[in-house]
Design a protein around this motif. Sequence first.
Motif, PDB file in Angstrom:
ATOM      1  N   TYR A  45       0.808  -1.215   0.000  1.00 40.57           N
ATOM      2  CA  TYR A  45       0.000   0.000   0.000  1.00 40.57           C
ATOM      3  C   TYR A  45       0.847   1.274   0.000  1.00 40.57           C
ATOM      4  O   TYR A  45       0.379   2.335  -0.402  1.00 40.57           O
ATOM      5  N   VAL A  46       2.077   1.195   0.460  1.00 39.61           N
ATOM      6  CA  VAL A  46       2.922   2.381   0.603  1.00 39.61           C
ATOM      7  C   VAL A  46       3.836   2.567  -0.585  1.00 39.61           C
ATOM      8  O   VAL A  46       4.015   3.670  -1.094  1.00 39.61           O
ATOM      9  N   GLY A  47       4.440   1.463  -1.049  1.00 39.21           N
ATOM     10  CA  GLY A  47       5.390   1.542  -2.148  1.00 39.21           C
ATOM     11  C   GLY A  47       6.791   1.819  -1.652  1.00 39.21           C
ATOM     12  O   GLY A  47       7.153   1.449  -0.527  1.00 39.21           O
ATOM     13  N   ALA A  48       7.584   2.495  -2.456  1.00 37.08           N
ATOM     14  CA  ALA A  48       8.988   2.734  -2.125  1.00 37.08           C
ATOM     15  C   ALA A  48       9.212   4.045  -1.383  1.00 37.08           C
ATOM     16  O   ALA A  48      10.331   4.353  -0.984  1.00 37.08           O
ATOM     17  N   GLY A 188     -10.843  20.518  -5.961  1.00 36.63           N
ATOM     18  CA  GLY A 188      -9.884  19.534  -6.438  1.00 36.63           C
ATOM     19  C   GLY A 188     -10.545  18.195  -6.703  1.00 36.63           C
ATOM     20  O   GLY A 188     -11.770  18.033  -6.586  1.00 36.63           O
ATOM     21  N   ASP A 189      -9.718  17.226  -7.044  1.00 38.55           N
ATOM     22  CA  ASP A 189     -10.216  15.879  -7.334  1.00 38.55           C
ATOM     23  C   ASP A 189      -9.934  14.952  -6.160  1.00 38.55           C
ATOM     24  O   ASP A 189      -8.826  14.967  -5.611  1.00 38.55           O
ATOM     25  N   PRO A 190     -10.913  14.138  -5.756  1.00 37.40           N
ATOM     26  CA  PRO A 190     -10.662  13.186  -4.666  1.00 37.40           C
ATOM     27  C   PRO A 190      -9.644  12.132  -5.077  1.00 37.40           C
ATOM     28  O   PRO A 190      -9.605  11.720  -6.234  1.00 37.40           O
ATOM     29  N   PHE A 191      -8.814  11.721  -4.128  1.00 40.95           N
ATOM     30  CA  PHE A 191      -7.818  10.693  -4.401  1.00 40.95           C
ATOM     31  C   PHE A 191      -8.492   9.330  -4.542  1.00 40.95           C
ATOM     32  O   PHE A 191      -9.558   9.089  -3.974  1.00 40.95           O
ATOM     33  N   GLU A 192      -7.876   8.460  -5.295  1.00 38.22           N
ATOM     34  CA  GLU A 192      -8.346   7.075  -5.372  1.00 38.22           C
ATOM     35  C   GLU A 192      -8.125   6.392  -4.016  1.00 38.22           C
ATOM     36  O   GLU A 192      -7.228   6.767  -3.258  1.00 38.22           O
ATOM     37  N   TRP A 193      -8.940   5.344  -3.757  1.00 35.43           N
ATOM     38  CA  TRP A 193      -8.871   4.685  -2.452  1.00 35.43           C
ATOM     39  C   TRP A 193      -7.506   4.078  -2.169  1.00 35.43           C
ATOM     40  O   TRP A 193      -7.019   4.124  -1.046  1.00 35.43           O
ATOM     41  N   ASN A 194      -6.871   3.501  -3.182  1.00 35.09           N
ATOM     42  CA  ASN A 194      -5.552   2.899  -2.945  1.00 35.09           C
ATOM     43  C   ASN A 194      -4.516   3.960  -2.586  1.00 35.09           C
ATOM     44  O   ASN A 194      -3.609   3.711  -1.781  1.00 35.09           O
ATOM     45  N   VAL A 195      -4.663   5.155  -3.152  1.00 36.33           N
ATOM     46  CA  VAL A 195      -3.752   6.254  -2.821  1.00 36.33           C
ATOM     47  C   VAL A 195      -4.032   6.741  -1.401  1.00 36.33           C
ATOM     48  O   VAL A 195      -3.097   7.019  -0.622  1.00 36.33           O
ATOM     49  N   GLY A 198      -2.585   4.200   1.035  1.00 39.21           N
ATOM     50  CA  GLY A 198      -1.132   4.320   1.055  1.00 39.21           C
ATOM     51  C   GLY A 198      -0.668   5.549   1.803  1.00 39.21           C
ATOM     52  O   GLY A 198       0.297   5.510   2.575  1.00 39.21           O
ATOM     53  N   LEU A 199      -1.369   6.674   1.594  1.00 39.19           N
ATOM     54  CA  LEU A 199      -1.036   7.917   2.266  1.00 39.19           C
ATOM     55  C   LEU A 199      -1.222   7.790   3.777  1.00 39.19           C
ATOM     56  O   LEU A 199      -0.371   8.223   4.568  1.00 39.19           O
ATOM     57  N   ALA A 200      -2.335   7.161   4.192  1.00 39.28           N
ATOM     58  CA  ALA A 200      -2.626   7.009   5.618  1.00 39.28           C
ATOM     59  C   ALA A 200      -1.666   6.026   6.288  1.00 39.28           C
ATOM     60  O   ALA A 200      -1.120   6.306   7.362  1.00 39.28           O
ATOM     61  N   VAL A 201      -1.451   4.878   5.659  1.00 40.59           N
ATOM     62  CA  VAL A 201      -0.587   3.855   6.259  1.00 40.59           C
ATOM     63  C   VAL A 201       0.849   4.349   6.381  1.00 40.59           C
ATOM     64  O   VAL A 201       1.491   4.186   7.425  1.00 40.59           O
ATOM     65  N   GLY A 202       1.355   4.955   5.327  1.00 42.79           N
ATOM     66  CA  GLY A 202       2.738   5.408   5.336  1.00 42.79           C
ATOM     67  C   GLY A 202       3.022   6.421   6.420  1.00 42.79           C
ATOM     68  O   GLY A 202       3.970   6.283   7.202  1.00 42.79           O
TER      69      GLY A 202
END
Length: 238
Positions: A45-48, A188-195, A198-202
């Motif tokens: 969910y976070v990536g690199a 603005g545009d709402p972020f996708e759920w996966n983003v 990832g933003l919250a978990v990271g």
Amino acid sequence: MSEGRSAVGQVALVGLFVTALTTAQLTASKLLAIPLPAAIGELPYVGAAILMPGAALAYALTFFASDCYSELYGRRAAQVMVNVGFVMNFVLLGLVWSTIAAPAADPEFAGQFATVLSSGTNIVAGSLLAYLVSQNWDVIVFHGIRDMTDGAFLWLRNIVSTATSQAIDTVIFVGVAFYVAPTVLGIGDPFEWNVLVGLAVGQYLLKLLIAVVDTPFVYGVVALLRDDESSTDGWVAD
């Protein structure tokens, strides 16, 4: 605790809290990307890289200051500081926005000034709501654990109160700033759920690390500002 040391400590902690809170409000609109060490690679969910608001470190300091303040000066004093801080957010925003709206001698510089200092409405809404809920929760949990353990286990109440309140803060801020406000207010545009996940978990992983790392510093501040054995506790109960 000597009267002089108590007074200095109280002013210093309120000063740290307000300074960190002000800095957090002014830096919240910048989105950071902190690369993970090569040994870790990518996280689910976070990536690199860990994505987080620029205010993450400054905001973490507010929880450190409020936990020290709670331990030294009590629940009521801490809640007064937190809620007065909430009101001061509006004073800050009013001063910044009124300065932006005032006539400028250099219109080009004024545009740059506004770009740097004016957080988006979605960021402001998310940060204010997250602050109000999470900071009050932090004080309530801190003193709830303190009461249940008869004042022992400072490390436990510091970590648990900060970890849970930072989780609440992260969910509210990310949800409101990057999904609810864009969807409801059309900013603005709402972020996708996966983003969003990832933003919250990271950023929560980093906040949790900070909650653990700052525990010895909480002990240090409490030890510095207290000089009676009955007002300090160890890492385990007696």
